[in-house]
Scaffold this motif. Structure first.
Motif, PDB file in Angstrom:
ATOM      1  N   THR A 257      11.690  -0.817  -8.095  1.00 23.26           N
ATOM      2  CA  THR A 257      11.252   0.567  -7.986  1.00 23.26           C
ATOM      3  C   THR A 257       9.885   0.681  -7.773  1.00 23.26           C
ATOM      4  N   ASN A 258       9.173   1.867  -7.993  1.00 23.15           N
ATOM      5  CA  ASN A 258       7.749   1.835  -7.946  1.00 23.15           C
ATOM      6  C   ASN A 258       7.371   1.284  -9.343  1.00 23.15           C
ATOM      7  N   LEU A 259       6.285   0.241  -8.958  1.00 26.87           N
ATOM      8  CA  LEU A 259       5.700  -0.372 -10.103  1.00 26.87           C
ATOM      9  C   LEU A 259       4.087  -0.059 -10.326  1.00 26.87           C
ATOM     10  N   TYR A 260       3.837   0.125 -11.538  1.00 26.36           N
ATOM     11  CA  TYR A 260       2.397   0.160 -12.046  1.00 26.36           C
ATOM     12  C   TYR A 260       2.187  -0.664 -13.363  1.00 26.36           C
ATOM     13  N   GLY A 261       0.887  -0.826 -13.494  1.00 26.22           N
ATOM     14  CA  GLY A 261       0.273  -1.654 -14.703  1.00 26.22           C
ATOM     15  C   GLY A 261      -0.825  -2.145 -14.826  1.00 26.22           C
ATOM     16  N   PRO A 262      -1.066  -3.264 -15.720  1.00 23.96           N
ATOM     17  CA  PRO A 262      -2.654  -3.736 -15.629  1.00 23.96           C
ATOM     18  C   PRO A 262      -2.738  -4.532 -14.202  1.00 23.96           C
ATOM     19  N   GLY A 263      -4.055  -4.453 -13.607  1.00 21.86           N
ATOM     20  CA  GLY A 263      -4.143  -5.113 -12.536  1.00 21.86           C
ATOM     21  C   GLY A 263      -3.881  -4.474 -11.336  1.00 21.86           C
ATOM     22  N   ASP A 264      -3.732  -3.210 -11.375  1.00 20.82           N
ATOM     23  CA  ASP A 264      -2.947  -2.484 -10.018  1.00 20.82           C
ATOM     24  C   ASP A 264      -4.084  -2.243  -9.063  1.00 20.82           C
ATOM     25  N   ASN A 265      -3.837  -1.730  -8.090  1.00 18.31           N
ATOM     26  CA  ASN A 265      -4.831  -1.447  -7.092  1.00 18.31           C
ATOM     27  C   ASN A 265      -5.102   0.038  -7.017  1.00 18.31           C
ATOM     28  N   TYR A 266      -6.401   0.388  -7.281  1.00 20.74           N
ATOM     29  CA  TYR A 266      -6.710   1.890  -7.298  1.00 20.74           C
ATOM     30  C   TYR A 266      -7.722   2.357  -6.400  1.00 20.74           C
TER      31      TYR A 266
ATOM     32  N   GLN B  58      -7.508   5.329  -1.173  1.00 15.74           N
ATOM     33  CA  GLN B  58      -6.635   5.610   0.176  1.00 15.74           C
ATOM     34  C   GLN B  58      -5.634   4.484   0.129  1.00 15.74           C
ATOM     35  N   ASN B  59      -5.522   3.320  -0.126  1.00 18.12           N
ATOM     36  CA  ASN B  59      -4.581   2.152  -0.024  1.00 18.12           C
ATOM     37  C   ASN B  59      -3.887   1.945  -1.051  1.00 18.12           C
ATOM     38  N   SER B  60      -3.720   2.833  -2.343  1.00 17.07           N
ATOM     39  CA  SER B  60      -3.082   2.274  -3.552  1.00 17.07           C
ATOM     40  C   SER B  60      -1.691   3.575  -3.327  1.00 17.07           C
ATOM     41  N   HIS B  61      -0.735   2.940  -4.394  1.00 23.02           N
ATOM     42  CA  HIS B  61       0.360   3.854  -4.566  1.00 23.02           C
ATOM     43  C   HIS B  61       0.231   4.886  -5.312  1.00 23.02           C
ATOM     44  N   VAL B  62       1.176   5.701  -5.291  1.00 21.05           N
ATOM     45  CA  VAL B  62       0.811   7.125  -5.894  1.00 21.05           C
ATOM     46  C   VAL B  62       0.494   7.148  -7.445  1.00 21.05           C
ATOM     47  N   LEU B  63       1.195   6.398  -8.144  1.00 21.67           N
ATOM     48  CA  LEU B  63       0.622   6.476  -9.569  1.00 21.67           C
ATOM     49  C   LEU B  63      -0.839   6.149 -10.053  1.00 21.67           C
ATOM     50  N   PRO B  64      -1.228   4.692  -9.548  1.00 17.61           N
ATOM     51  CA  PRO B  64      -2.583   4.435  -9.762  1.00 17.61           C
ATOM     52  C   PRO B  64      -3.515   5.185  -8.858  1.00 17.61           C
TER      53      PRO B  64
ATOM     54  N   GLU C 259     -10.398  -2.841  -7.370  1.00 13.72           N
ATOM     55  CA  GLU C 259      -9.693  -2.965  -6.382  1.00 13.72           C
ATOM     56  C   GLU C 259      -9.194  -4.174  -6.020  1.00 13.72           C
ATOM     57  N   ARG C 260      -8.038  -4.470  -5.698  1.00 14.23           N
ATOM     58  CA  ARG C 260      -7.360  -5.697  -5.455  1.00 14.23           C
ATOM     59  C   ARG C 260      -6.940  -5.634  -4.148  1.00 14.23           C
TER      60      ARG C 260
ATOM     61  N   GLY D  35       0.865  -1.128  -0.090  1.00 19.44           N
ATOM     62  CA  GLY D  35      -0.061  -0.066   0.037  1.00 19.44           C
ATOM     63  C   GLY D  35       0.919   1.313   0.124  1.00 19.44           C
ATOM     64  N   GLY D  36       0.276   2.377   0.057  1.00 15.58           N
ATOM     65  CA  GLY D  36       0.917   3.673  -0.107  1.00 15.58           C
ATOM     66  C   GLY D  36       1.199   4.228   1.288  1.00 15.58           C
ATOM     67  N   ILE D  37       1.586   5.528   1.201  1.00 13.13           N
ATOM     68  CA  ILE D  37       1.940   6.180   2.551  1.00 13.13           C
ATOM     69  C   ILE D  37       0.679   6.153   3.756  1.00 13.13           C
TER      70      ILE D  37
END
Length: 318
Positions: A165-174, A177-183, A317-318, A68-70
């Protein structure tokens, strides 16, 4: 790995796990297995051992983790350290006990000190204090690295760790509140566009620098290392390997790129009362480059592919 080798992807429905399954199948591997959370509780040692005893996977990609993110790291620190330690301890040990040939453990770039020398090379592990907002997660991942090295030293296994490093792509968590910065930003820009909102608010100053890697590139790096890393094994049971693009952008630049790809025409506002997190995080990926691997998908193209997936799958959301 042979094309018919039994390969277990732990976390096969997650961002990296699903990319690993795609890449392995694209490369002709025919015996890739996975289990959903309802089928196998990876925090339960008995269940994990029973699974390994029955299936006997030859190669294991340990991509399962609580992430998860911050906001998520700040809110659930006990869950982050407990769940991740349980998952990785169970799978690493079971791979050894049931004669798995090789294991790839996926860590995180947050293992490095908050004010590490940039770019961060593999030798900076445990060379300073961690970023407090994700320290429990980072400590768990550091434990995984040391565990792989320790099993190699004591039992002669071939377990290695990769630090993406920071990852993103298909099937990301959007999740908002609980996702990383890019998604998280991608979803916010999309919702602002759909709802005609006049502005999108972003945490912090927008000045921190970050590096991003498309998930299928990460998967390709893991498969490459699974097939080649033993030739480069080093002392102390094998050193971990950084995986990234080697290219950094500011959060402000990232937001502007996302805004453009999504097609949002409102205003960007930066909330200076919110934390920035680590000021700069760029991995030194020269070690991996020397082995002959480099990323293929650039940031803007990767964001476009991720946004297409978001639109097709409703931002699941996964």
């Amino acid at each position: 790995m042979k094309k018919n080798s039994k390969i277990y992807v732990a976390g096969h429905n997650g961002l990296v796990g699903s990319a690993l399954v795609r890449v392995l199948k694209q490369q002709g591997f025919t015996n890739v297995i996975g289990r959903t959370r309802s089928e196998l509780d990876l925090t339960n040692q008995l269940e994990v051992n029973q699974f390994f005893e029955k299936e006997r996977p030859e190669y294991v990609f340990l991509a399962a983790a609580k992430v998860g993110g911050i906001h998520a790291n700040n809110s659930y620190p006990a869950e982050f350290i407990f769940s991740n330690l349980q998952i990785q301890n169970n799978i690493i040990d079971a791979t050894y006990r049931y004669q798995g040939k090789k294991l790839c453990f996926l860590g995180s770039s947050c293992i490095y000190p908050k004010f590490a020398k940039q770019p961060m090379d593999e030798g900076q592990l445990l060379d300073g204090k961690l970023e407090p907002t994700n320290e429990p997660y980072a400590v768990a991942k550091i434990a995984g690295i040391v565990m792989c090295q320790s099993y190699n030293r004591q039992y002669g296994t071939e377990f290695f760790s990769v630090m993406p490093t920071n990852l993103y792509g298909p099937g990301d968590n959007y999740h908002p509140q609980n996702s990383h910065v890019l998604p998280a930003l991608l979803r916010r820009f999309h919702e602002a566009k759909v709802n005609g909102l006049p502005e999108v608010v972003i945490w912090g100053t927008g000045n921190p620098l970050r590096e991003f890697l498309y998930s299928d590139d990460m998967a390709r790096a893991c498969v490459f290392l699974m097939q080649n890393y033993s030739e480069f094994q080093e002392s102390r049971g094998g050193e971990h390997v950084n995986v990234g693009s080697g290219i950094e952008v500011s959060i402000r630049e990232l937001a502007e790129t996302l805004k453009d790809v999504v097609g949002y025409h409102g205003k960007l506002t930066f909330d200076l009362t919110k934390p920035d997190g680590t000021p700069r995080k760029l991995l030194d990926v020269s070690k991996l480059h020397r082995m002959g691997w480099k990323h293929e998908v650039e940031l803007r193209e990767g964001i476009r592919l991720a946004y297409d997936d978001f639109l097709q799958n409703g931002g699941i959301e996964r």
